[in-house]
Design a protein around this motif. Structure first.
Motif, short mmCIF file in Angstrom:
data_model
loop_
_atom_site.label_atom_id
_atom_site.label_comp_id
_atom_site.label_asym_id
_atom_site.label_seq_id
_atom_site.Cartn_x
_atom_site.Cartn_y
_atom_site.Cartn_z
N VAL A 70 50.55 18.48 37.96
CA VAL A 70 51.60 17.85 38.76
C VAL A 70 52.76 18.83 38.88
O VAL A 70 53.31 19.28 37.87
N TRP A 72 55.44 18.25 41.18
CA TRP A 72 56.63 17.53 41.65
C TRP A 72 56.33 16.05 41.48
O TRP A 72 55.20 15.62 41.65
N GLU A 73 57.37 15.26 41.19
CA GLU A 73 57.11 13.84 40.94
C GLU A 73 58.33 12.99 41.24
O GLU A 73 59.47 13.40 41.01
N SER A 74 58.08 11.83 41.82
CA SER A 74 59.09 10.80 42.03
C SER A 74 58.42 9.47 41.72
O SER A 74 57.20 9.43 41.50
N CYS A 77 55.59 9.03 44.37
CA CYS A 77 54.68 10.11 44.78
C CYS A 77 54.61 11.20 43.72
O CYS A 77 55.61 11.50 43.05
N ARG A 78 53.42 11.77 43.58
CA ARG A 78 53.23 12.98 42.78
C ARG A 78 52.65 14.05 43.70
O ARG A 78 51.86 13.74 44.58
N VAL A 80 50.19 17.06 43.51
CA VAL A 80 49.17 17.60 42.61
C VAL A 80 48.68 18.93 43.15
O VAL A 80 48.26 19.02 44.31
N THR A 125 49.83 15.34 48.32
CA THR A 125 50.67 14.20 47.93
C THR A 125 49.77 13.09 47.40
O THR A 125 48.86 12.64 48.07
N THR A 128 51.75 6.68 44.94
CA THR A 128 51.61 5.71 43.87
C THR A 128 51.37 4.32 44.43
O THR A 128 52.00 3.92 45.41
#
Length: 458
Positions: A70, A72-74, A77-78, A80, A125, A128
């Protein structure tokens, strides 16, 4: 009440599923004398079909045989990335694949990722499931989707290539236009939109017609439900995955019925290979996620009913989005001849709207014989579309290649876990559109705008 009833139905069927699975195991056990009876295979096949039809399918894995991380992450959304970090990976161009947030998980694009693994640093992307996001994380609407795209483009750094598959074509283009209008130096080098609903007024399909026929209030009243207790996102208003799946299945009900009938026959005959292919496909296809109500409803209204982007009235955070602002990011549009989701011309509209982008920076490809799924997955995608996209991305890099004395300044570092950047600053100067007749840098003998569909195939 629909969501709790759905959950209750699954709980009620749980003992029957367990009984069916136990019966199947008994009928296939070589130590059971009854397993050799003529009817045993049919009973086992029926039990498996019942269990598969009533189970809840979980999110699949990518299973690409390479490391995943991973970057970047929010909450919603991740990003990968694939491949082992190192000099070999760092030397490859960066490609962000923006997966659709339209029911299925990003693993549906497994084949899309696989097509570029040998030549690119690939990031995708991974959206989630909304029922897994607590209410405290806030809302996620179409503007938030555009924000996410801008943040990802900035986080992944310079010389980034983007591929938007279907639904994200609109927010991806909106994000690029906003960055271009503000002079953001991290605007992607190229963007490929694949089967995207840019202008659904053109060659409308049954999916497009549904939005206009039903009207916005119908979707608001019939498609939105609340996540029940027992999930992290309890209380969140969503468009449930099981309703989306019912819509997917209903569009091609006869085809799915035939496929399951064939699966039953494969099991009875002992054709393990064919049965395994069926299981693999439907394990992916039947795994669905919830969408936030605000994102779903805003997409229905702004993209499919009001057609805001092609009409020039799309706004992001109160600021107008004008594709005429795109001057640096090269654009490619890909469509399928037999696409029954996004009609011919809907994606190509992006090239016409980018009036200030040089014609040499545009490309179009109509894939003969391909449906919606076939333009981002499968044999035709690997053999014909992937090479075209690779060539287009290479051309976009050549157009902006630095002078020899500055070549050492090019950023070829592998993608690392970045700190979440701030959003772009407000627009200061609008870029005035420049009207002119489209004249694409067309690939694969694509037609001029006035040609009929039958002239495209040649």
């Amino acid at each position: 009440m629909l969501y709790p009833l759905y959950e209750a139905g699954h709980l009620w069927l749980a003992p029957l599923r367990m009984a069916a699975e136990a019966t199947r195991i008994a009928c296939e056990n070589p130590f059971n004398p009854l397993a050799y009876a003529p009817q045993s295979r049919a009973v086992a096949a029926g039990c498996e079909m019942f269990e598969r039809a009533t189970r809840v399918y979980t999110k699949p894995d990518f299973r690409l045989g390479v490391p995943e991380r991973v970057v970047w992450e929010s909450p919603f959304c991740r990003a990968v990335a694939f491949g082992e970090p190192g000099p070999e990976l760092a030397a490859r161009p960066k490609l962000l694949i923006v997966a659709p947030m339209s029911g299925h998980y990003a693993t549906l694009l497994r084949g899309t990722v696989e097509g570029f693994l040998p030549t690119h640093q690939v990031v995708i992307t991974d959206w989630t499931d909304a029922r897994q996001v607590p209410l405290a994380a806030g809302r996620f609407g179409l503007d938030d989707y555009v924000d996410t795209c801008i943040q990802l483009f900035e986080a992944l750094g310079p010389d980034l290539h983007v591929a938007a598959v279907c639904q994200p074509s609109v927010p991806v283009l909106a994000a690029i236009a906003r960055m271009e209008a503000e002079g953001n130096p991290l605007v992607p080098r190229s963007a490929t939109v694949i089967g995207g609903p840019i202008d659904t007024r053109r060659a409308p399909t049954a999916v497009n017609a549904l939005a206009t026929e039903k009207g916005f209030p119908w979707f608001e009243q019939n498609c939105i439900h609340t996540v029940p207790p027992g999930y992290p996102g309890a209380g969140r208003a969503v468009y449930p995955g099981f309703l989306q799946l019912a819509g997917f299945m209903g569009m091609n009900l006869e085809r799915h019925a035939d496929a399951h009938h064939a699966m039953f026959d494969h099991l009875v005959r002992g054709d393990g290979d064919s049965a395994a292919k069926h299981r693999a496909f439907y394990d992916e296809y039947l795994a669905v996620m919830d969408l936030t109500a605000e994102f779903y409803l805003e997409t229905i209204r702004r993209v499919f009913i009001d057609h805001e982007l092609p009409r020039g009235v799309f706004h992001h955070r109160g600021r107008k989005v004008d594709l005429g602002a795109i001057r640096r990011c090269h654009l490619m549009a890909i469509e399928g001849e037999k696409d029954d989701i996004t009609g011919i011309g809907q994606t190509r509209a992006a090239l016409e709207l980018a009036v200030n982008l040089p014609e040499s920076a545009k490309a179009y490809h109509l894939q003969p014989g391909a449906g919606h799924y076939g333009i981002f997955n499968g044999a035709r995608f690997r053999a014909e579309i992937v090479p075209l996209m690779r060539g287009f991305m290479e051309r976009s890099m050549e157009a902006a290649r630095p002078a020899p004395e500055r070549a050492s300044e090019v950023d070829t570092r592998p993608i690392l876990l970045p700190v979440e950047p701030a959003l772009a600053q407000p627009q200061r100067h609008a870029v005035p559109p420049r009207a002119r007749r489209p004249d694409w840098a067309v690939w694969r003998d694509a037609p001029t705008p006035n040609e009929r569909p039958e002239q495209r195939i040649g």
